[in-house]
Every structure is written in C-alpha cells, then in structure tokens.
Design a protein around this motif. Structure first.
Motif, PDB file in Angstrom:
ATOM      1  N   THR A   5       0.814  -1.211   0.000  1.00  0.00           N
ATOM      2  CA  THR A   5       0.000   0.000   0.000  1.00  0.00           C
ATOM      3  C   THR A   5       0.850   1.265   0.000  1.00  0.00           C
ATOM      4  O   THR A   5       0.332   2.362  -0.031  1.00  0.00           O
ATOM      5  N   ARG A  11       6.356  11.049  -2.637  1.00  0.00           N
ATOM      6  CA  ARG A  11       5.854  12.225  -3.348  1.00  0.00           C
ATOM      7  C   ARG A  11       5.481  13.353  -2.406  1.00  0.00           C
ATOM      8  O   ARG A  11       5.516  14.506  -2.779  1.00  0.00           O
ATOM      9  N   LEU A  12       5.057  12.976  -1.211  1.00  0.00           N
ATOM     10  CA  LEU A  12       4.512  13.979  -0.304  1.00  0.00           C
ATOM     11  C   LEU A  12       5.597  14.522   0.610  1.00  0.00           C
ATOM     12  O   LEU A  12       6.395  13.773   1.162  1.00  0.00           O
ATOM     13  N   ILE A  13       5.606  15.819   0.750  1.00  0.00           N
ATOM     14  CA  ILE A  13       6.626  16.468   1.573  1.00  0.00           C
ATOM     15  C   ILE A  13       5.945  17.528   2.429  1.00  0.00           C
ATOM     16  O   ILE A  13       4.997  18.183   1.995  1.00  0.00           O
ATOM     17  N   GLY A  44      -4.836  25.813  -3.603  1.00  0.00           N
ATOM     18  CA  GLY A  44      -3.952  24.817  -3.028  1.00  0.00           C
ATOM     19  C   GLY A  44      -2.860  24.362  -3.985  1.00  0.00           C
ATOM     20  O   GLY A  44      -2.363  23.249  -3.878  1.00  0.00           O
TER      21      GLY A  44
ATOM     22  N   ILE B  38       1.063  19.576   3.665  1.00  0.00           N
ATOM     23  CA  ILE B  38       1.714  18.446   3.012  1.00  0.00           C
ATOM     24  C   ILE B  38       1.484  18.591   1.511  1.00  0.00           C
ATOM     25  O   ILE B  38       0.337  18.693   1.063  1.00  0.00           O
ATOM     26  N   ILE B  39       2.565  18.599   0.770  1.00  0.00           N
ATOM     27  CA  ILE B  39       2.549  18.961  -0.644  1.00  0.00           C
ATOM     28  C   ILE B  39       3.009  17.782  -1.491  1.00  0.00           C
ATOM     29  O   ILE B  39       3.945  17.070  -1.119  1.00  0.00           O
ATOM     30  N   ASP B  40       2.337  17.588  -2.622  1.00  0.00           N
ATOM     31  CA  ASP B  40       2.776  16.591  -3.596  1.00  0.00           C
ATOM     32  C   ASP B  40       3.816  17.245  -4.499  1.00  0.00           C
ATOM     33  O   ASP B  40       3.497  18.165  -5.264  1.00  0.00           O
ATOM     34  N   LYS B  41       5.047  16.759  -4.419  1.00  0.00           N
ATOM     35  CA  LYS B  41       6.130  17.389  -5.175  1.00  0.00           C
ATOM     36  C   LYS B  41       5.960  17.214  -6.680  1.00  0.00           C
ATOM     37  O   LYS B  41       6.432  18.032  -7.459  1.00  0.00           O
ATOM     38  N   LEU B  42       5.300  16.131  -7.067  1.00  0.00           N
ATOM     39  CA  LEU B  42       5.129  15.909  -8.500  1.00  0.00           C
ATOM     40  C   LEU B  42       4.122  16.876  -9.109  1.00  0.00           C
ATOM     41  O   LEU B  42       4.365  17.473 -10.148  1.00  0.00           O
ATOM     42  N   VAL B  46      -1.256  21.065  -2.846  1.00  0.00           N
ATOM     43  CA  VAL B  46      -1.369  20.804  -1.423  1.00  0.00           C
ATOM     44  C   VAL B  46      -2.339  19.636  -1.232  1.00  0.00           C
ATOM     45  O   VAL B  46      -3.434  19.628  -1.795  1.00  0.00           O
ATOM     46  N   ILE B  47      -1.924  18.657  -0.443  1.00  0.00           N
ATOM     47  CA  ILE B  47      -2.735  17.449  -0.260  1.00  0.00           C
ATOM     48  C   ILE B  47      -3.404  17.431   1.110  1.00  0.00           C
ATOM     49  O   ILE B  47      -4.574  17.095   1.233  1.00  0.00           O
ATOM     50  N   TRP B  68      -6.954  18.478   2.102  1.00  0.00           N
ATOM     51  CA  TRP B  68      -7.107  19.836   1.592  1.00  0.00           C
ATOM     52  C   TRP B  68      -8.530  20.092   1.112  1.00  0.00           C
ATOM     53  O   TRP B  68      -9.084  21.185   1.286  1.00  0.00           O
ATOM     54  N   TRP B 100       1.847   9.255   5.397  1.00  0.00           N
ATOM     55  CA  TRP B 100       1.902   9.943   4.101  1.00  0.00           C
ATOM     56  C   TRP B 100       2.259   8.997   2.967  1.00  0.00           C
ATOM     57  O   TRP B 100       2.062   9.324   1.804  1.00  0.00           O
ATOM     58  N   THR B 101       2.855   7.879   3.296  1.00  0.00           N
ATOM     59  CA  THR B 101       3.219   6.942   2.241  1.00  0.00           C
ATOM     60  C   THR B 101       2.323   5.722   2.264  1.00  0.00           C
ATOM     61  O   THR B 101       2.619   4.715   1.624  1.00  0.00           O
ATOM     62  N   ASP B 102       1.229   5.774   2.988  1.00  0.00           N
ATOM     63  CA  ASP B 102       0.347   4.623   3.166  1.00  0.00           C
ATOM     64  C   ASP B 102      -0.992   4.908   2.487  1.00  0.00           C
ATOM     65  O   ASP B 102      -1.826   5.644   3.009  1.00  0.00           O
ATOM     66  N   ARG B 103      -1.173   4.348   1.319  1.00  0.00           N
ATOM     67  CA  ARG B 103      -2.377   4.626   0.549  1.00  0.00           C
ATOM     68  C   ARG B 103      -3.638   4.151   1.269  1.00  0.00           C
ATOM     69  O   ARG B 103      -4.708   4.721   1.099  1.00  0.00           O
ATOM     70  N   ASN B 104      -3.511   3.110   2.097  1.00  0.00           N
ATOM     71  CA  ASN B 104      -4.665   2.679   2.888  1.00  0.00           C
ATOM     72  C   ASN B 104      -5.097   3.777   3.858  1.00  0.00           C
ATOM     73  O   ASN B 104      -6.290   4.087   3.989  1.00  0.00           O
ATOM     74  N   GLU B 106      -4.525   6.889   3.607  1.00  0.00           N
ATOM     75  CA  GLU B 106      -5.053   8.013   2.830  1.00  0.00           C
ATOM     76  C   GLU B 106      -6.490   7.761   2.382  1.00  0.00           C
ATOM     77  O   GLU B 106      -7.335   8.653   2.437  1.00  0.00           O
ATOM     78  N   TYR B 118      -7.613  12.769  -3.592  1.00  0.00           N
ATOM     79  CA  TYR B 118      -6.963  13.636  -4.580  1.00  0.00           C
ATOM     80  C   TYR B 118      -6.494  12.866  -5.794  1.00  0.00           C
ATOM     81  O   TYR B 118      -6.395  13.416  -6.877  1.00  0.00           O
TER      82      TYR B 118
END
Lengths: 125, 125
Positions: A5, A11-13, A44, B38-42, B46-47, B68, B100-104, B106, B118
């Motif tokens: 998962t 990606r998130l910072i 955002g 918390i921002i998605d660098k790609l 803002v997430i 967000w 932040w790295t756990d899609r579950n 999220e 998002y």
C-alpha cells in the motif's frame, strides 16, 4: 515502505521540509535548491519555487522566484529538474515582496521563463 | 494594493508563513489553525493541511492532518473554513509519520472526512 500500500515514491513532503530540495539543470548538474514555495491558498497549488543558488552562478541575488511550471520533480533524483539557464536568471525580472500581488510582474516572469501563466493553465495541470 | 495590476486579494502565501493561518468552523467560530501543509512534489498540489487545535476541543492529539479538499479559503476571513466536526476529529484515523506513504491510510482518511481522494480528483480541481 515495502508494503503493497506504500506510495511508489516519497511524493509527499511537508512544507517544513521543502527547504533544501535540490534542483538540477541540464546534464544532471546541481544548480541550486528550493528555499521555500509560494502557494495559492484558494486553489492549493504551488505557484512559485523560490530557489537559492548559493553563489553557484555568481549572481547578485541569492534567491530567485521561479514559476512552478518551469520545474519538474524527478523521483529518481529526489529533486527537481529545470531547463532554466544562467542567462535567464541573470535577465530575470526584478522582484520584491510586493511582486506576489503584482499581476504585471507575474505575467512578465512567466513569459521570461517561457511557461504558461498558472491563471491560464488551471485546467491543464 | 490599489494598483490595477494587484491581485484582488492576497491569495499567495509563502510556505514559511503558512503556520498560523486560522481555520473557522460552521458559524464563524475559530476552531484551530494551520500548522503546516503536506505537498505533492510531483503535481505541486497541497494534499493535506496539518491543523493544530490548541486544546480547543480537549482532544488527545494536538495535530490532525485534514485533506485539503475539506478546507476552503475564505478571502473575507483571511482564513480557511471547514465543515469538519469535533466528532470527526475524535474519530479520525490514527496517523504517524509513515501515514503519508500509506495509501490505505489516505483512503480511509479521505472517506472519513467525506471528500474525494486527490488521486481520483486531479482533473476536477
């Protein structure tokens, strides 16, 4: 991080950790780093990255606001790539603390770096 | 700010100044403030906003990550509005630095606050 998962990459910072993210130019040379970001509170979205060049280019300013659209995050480098040249930075429009509220400055700056203004591009990104 | 070229409002904010932006609940009561983003660098979006509730609700955690999409910036208040309730915060999914790295996490969190994830909404915002 081995979990199924997990994100495929970090990606998130946190906005608190933005400072120091490296920026690479053409040819994988590190040209500078992110000092902080300028964010549109309504949408955002990150609008500008204020880059620090740390004297690398011998430029007068140490900080340059660069449109977000001129940067691309590269997960393999854990940093951003940009095609911005030293000459573009030397010739960049002057900025001040009021520039963020000056649509003329924003227009000239986006044109200078050859990227679509974010207010025209909201449906394309 | 009276210039014709000025933004109609101060939409742009430095990531360094995010801390302390106020968040209002239903009825214009201040319920907390933004601690950081918390921002998605790609994507440059803002997430999450990590909110601080400063003991207002007597909750165990002092910081809560909120999607967000559950916040809306209100220029007349110079702050964010949210419809999130105290009960939602009390029942919010546990989080950690790895969330932040756990899609579950999220997925559950977005569902908990009743907002579209998002990663499903990128074309709609």
């Amino acid at each position: 991080m081995a979990s199924a998962t997990a994100h495929p990459d970090h990606r998130l910072i946190s906005s608190e950790d933005v400072e120091g993210t490296e920026v690479y130019g053409i040819g994988d040379d590190k040209v500078g780093e992110i000092d902080h970001l300028i964010i549109d509170k309504l949408s955002g979205r990150v609008i500008y990255a204020v880059m620090s060049f740390g004297g690398f280019l011998g430029l007068g300013h140490s900080h340059y606001p660069v449109p977000w659209a001129a940067l691309k995050y590269d997960t393999s480098l854990s940093g951003f790539r940009t095609g911005i040249t030293e000459q573009q930075l030397r010739d960049a429009p002057e900025f001040s603390d009021d520039s963020w509220t000056d649509r003329n400055w924003e227009t000239v700056t986006h044109r200078h770096y050859g990227v679509t203004p974010y207010w025209d591009a909201s449906m394309h990104r």
